[in-house]
Design a protein around this motif. Sequence first.
Motif, PDB file in Angstrom:
ATOM      1  N   ALA A 198      10.171  -2.194   3.012  1.00 18.41           N
ATOM      2  CA  ALA A 198       9.347  -1.539   2.001  1.00 18.41           C
ATOM      3  C   ALA A 198       8.727  -2.619   1.127  1.00 18.41           C
ATOM      4  CB  ALA A 198      10.189  -0.591   1.153  1.00 18.41           C
ATOM      5  N   ALA A 199       7.438  -2.477   0.797  1.00 16.03           N
ATOM      6  CA  ALA A 199       6.722  -3.490   0.032  1.00 16.03           C
ATOM      7  C   ALA A 199       6.140  -2.886  -1.247  1.00 16.03           C
ATOM      8  CB  ALA A 199       5.609  -4.106   0.873  1.00 16.03           C
ATOM      9  N   LYS A 200       6.205  -3.645  -2.322  1.00 18.81           N
ATOM     10  CA  LYS A 200       5.756  -3.186  -3.636  1.00 18.81           C
ATOM     11  C   LYS A 200       4.234  -3.082  -3.671  1.00 18.81           C
ATOM     12  CE  LYS A 200       6.940  -4.118  -8.481  1.00 18.81           C
ATOM     13  NZ  LYS A 200       7.740  -5.010  -9.359  1.00 18.81           N
ATOM     14  N   PRO A 223       8.594  -2.252  11.249  1.00 17.58           N
ATOM     15  CA  PRO A 223       7.444  -1.831  10.452  1.00 17.58           C
ATOM     16  C   PRO A 223       7.615  -2.236   8.987  1.00 17.58           C
ATOM     17  CG  PRO A 223       8.870   0.046  10.885  1.00 17.58           C
ATOM     18  CD  PRO A 223       9.428  -1.103  11.666  1.00 17.58           C
ATOM     19  N   MET A 224       6.501  -2.630   8.360  1.00 19.00           N
ATOM     20  CA  MET A 224       6.504  -3.013   6.954  1.00 19.00           C
ATOM     21  C   MET A 224       5.417  -2.236   6.229  1.00 19.00           C
ATOM     22  SD  MET A 224       6.027  -6.849   5.374  1.00 19.00           S
ATOM     23  CE  MET A 224       5.426  -7.164   3.709  1.00 19.00           C
ATOM     24  N   GLY A 225       5.761  -1.662   5.071  1.00 14.63           N
ATOM     25  CA  GLY A 225       4.778  -0.942   4.283  1.00 14.63           C
ATOM     26  C   GLY A 225       5.280   0.393   3.788  1.00 14.63           C
ATOM     27  N   LYS A 261      -2.054   0.422  -0.151  1.00 16.92           N
ATOM     28  CA  LYS A 261      -1.534   1.784  -0.111  1.00 16.92           C
ATOM     29  C   LYS A 261      -1.709   2.401   1.266  1.00 16.92           C
ATOM     30  CE  LYS A 261      -1.555   6.063  -2.750  1.00 16.92           C
ATOM     31  NZ  LYS A 261      -0.102   5.892  -3.011  1.00 16.92           N
ATOM     32  N   GLY A 262      -0.630   2.974   1.799  1.00 17.64           N
ATOM     33  CA  GLY A 262      -0.666   3.678   3.070  1.00 17.64           C
ATOM     34  C   GLY A 262      -0.580   2.802   4.299  1.00 17.64           C
ATOM     35  N   LYS A 263      -0.610   1.488   4.125  1.00 15.06           N
ATOM     36  CA  LYS A 263      -0.644   0.580   5.271  1.00 15.06           C
ATOM     37  C   LYS A 263       0.751   0.354   5.849  1.00 15.06           C
ATOM     38  CE  LYS A 263      -2.046  -4.085   6.677  1.00 15.06           C
ATOM     39  NZ  LYS A 263      -2.660  -5.372   6.230  1.00 15.06           N
ATOM     40  N   ILE A 264       0.829   0.296   7.171  1.00 17.20           N
ATOM     41  CA  ILE A 264       2.062  -0.078   7.873  1.00 17.20           C
ATOM     42  C   ILE A 264       1.688  -1.108   8.926  1.00 17.20           C
ATOM     43  CG2 ILE A 264       3.952   0.689   9.356  1.00 17.20           C
ATOM     44  CD1 ILE A 264       3.811   3.408   8.054  1.00 17.20           C
TER      45      ILE A 264
END
Length: 438
Positions: free
Chosen positions: A113-115, A149-151, A135-138
Amino acid sequence: MDPQLPLDKIFLASVNQCPFDWDNNVSNMIDCLEEAKSARAELVLFPELALTGYSCEDTFLSGWLVKNALENLKRVIPHTKGIFTNIGIPIRLNNQLYNCSVIIDNEKIIGIAAKQNLANEGVYYEPRWFTPWPKGKIEQVEILGRSVPMGEQIFDFRGFKVGFEICEDAWHEESRPGNQYARQQVDILLNPSASHFSFGKAFFRRDLVIESSRKFDCLYLYSNLLGNDSGRLIFDGEMLAANKGKLLASNRFFSFKSQNLMGLSNNAEMVEEDLSDFEFFPRAVSLALFDYMRRSKTKGFVISLSGGADSSCCAVIIHEMVKNAISELGIKGLKQKLGFDSGDSLGQIMNQMLVTVYQATDNSSNETFESAKALSDHIGANFLEWNVENLVRDYRQLVEEKTGRKFTWENDDLPLQNVQARARVPGLWLLANQLGYL
């Protein structure tokens, strides 16, 4: 309350971390995980950037920090058997640095998860080091040999949907990730935070957590860092859990322990920290001074005690520091925390850890002397006194000889007050350096 949520398996952890102190930071997290496993935990929420410490400042830009964070992440992962948890570290991707939580489930990294919203006001300068995640990106990323996955994504915890808001994310009503998660009917929102203490923030923060759980119709968990991590910020270690508009659990602020764990069982303790600013102030500053002292490898404090309000307040806070530490850690625990023999009672510890000095001039009164000595004796400090009038006179004469003008109190009150105050400093420095004190 949703009876299906496994509240008795959900825990929050607050840890007292220090930038670059990998052994301390890893040990605190491992201790929490092992304690949680003993309590049959299946989910543990840690604060923001808990592995590195929050106040790494420009060292965040160093490849050394990112590399060491990943290496020390390896030390924590084996202790996550049977547990879903988050480990806060910076992640570099495409030459950009992101403030992240690595999500681990049962010893396996399942995503990051990324801020999205970076703090950039007051004491915060996050955009100096980090890039906000779109926002919304993975995006798929490689971490410790795995592609994950990151995002902004939903994670699975025992069949429940879990989303993340990292600290500042929750303070931006329009752009917070929770809005999107609510549309996806998330069951649990986790908020790992590094939110510094300031007067009044605790009440706003509690309302934010409760209202977020109501607005998003979910279980909302919040865990904050603890202590004075590098001298500039004080973290209160607050942990909060609210479900669909109802506060389920909260804890006591400013713990002197290295780590604290709070469970969400149906009989979870509720600690209402509805303190006034006058109560918050000594609690916050006493913990900050305690952490600063032990991290600077010093063994006490020296205070120029004038008998006035400011220096008296400083002396009283040192007393509060020792009293609060003993109350929570005990004498033995205090010695272990400090790494030296500080004494066997409150009185012995105060006499060893605090030296007060009354530094008289010709303008000092007997009343201020008696006030300073009475306070010092009352709190058990080691009281010294000496006279600095000769130092003040030498400085006056030095300047008078060069300028050809005599000082008088009628015309030069401010400079004469200032030279009295400054003449008291070198002796205090000398004593503090000799003793190895602050």
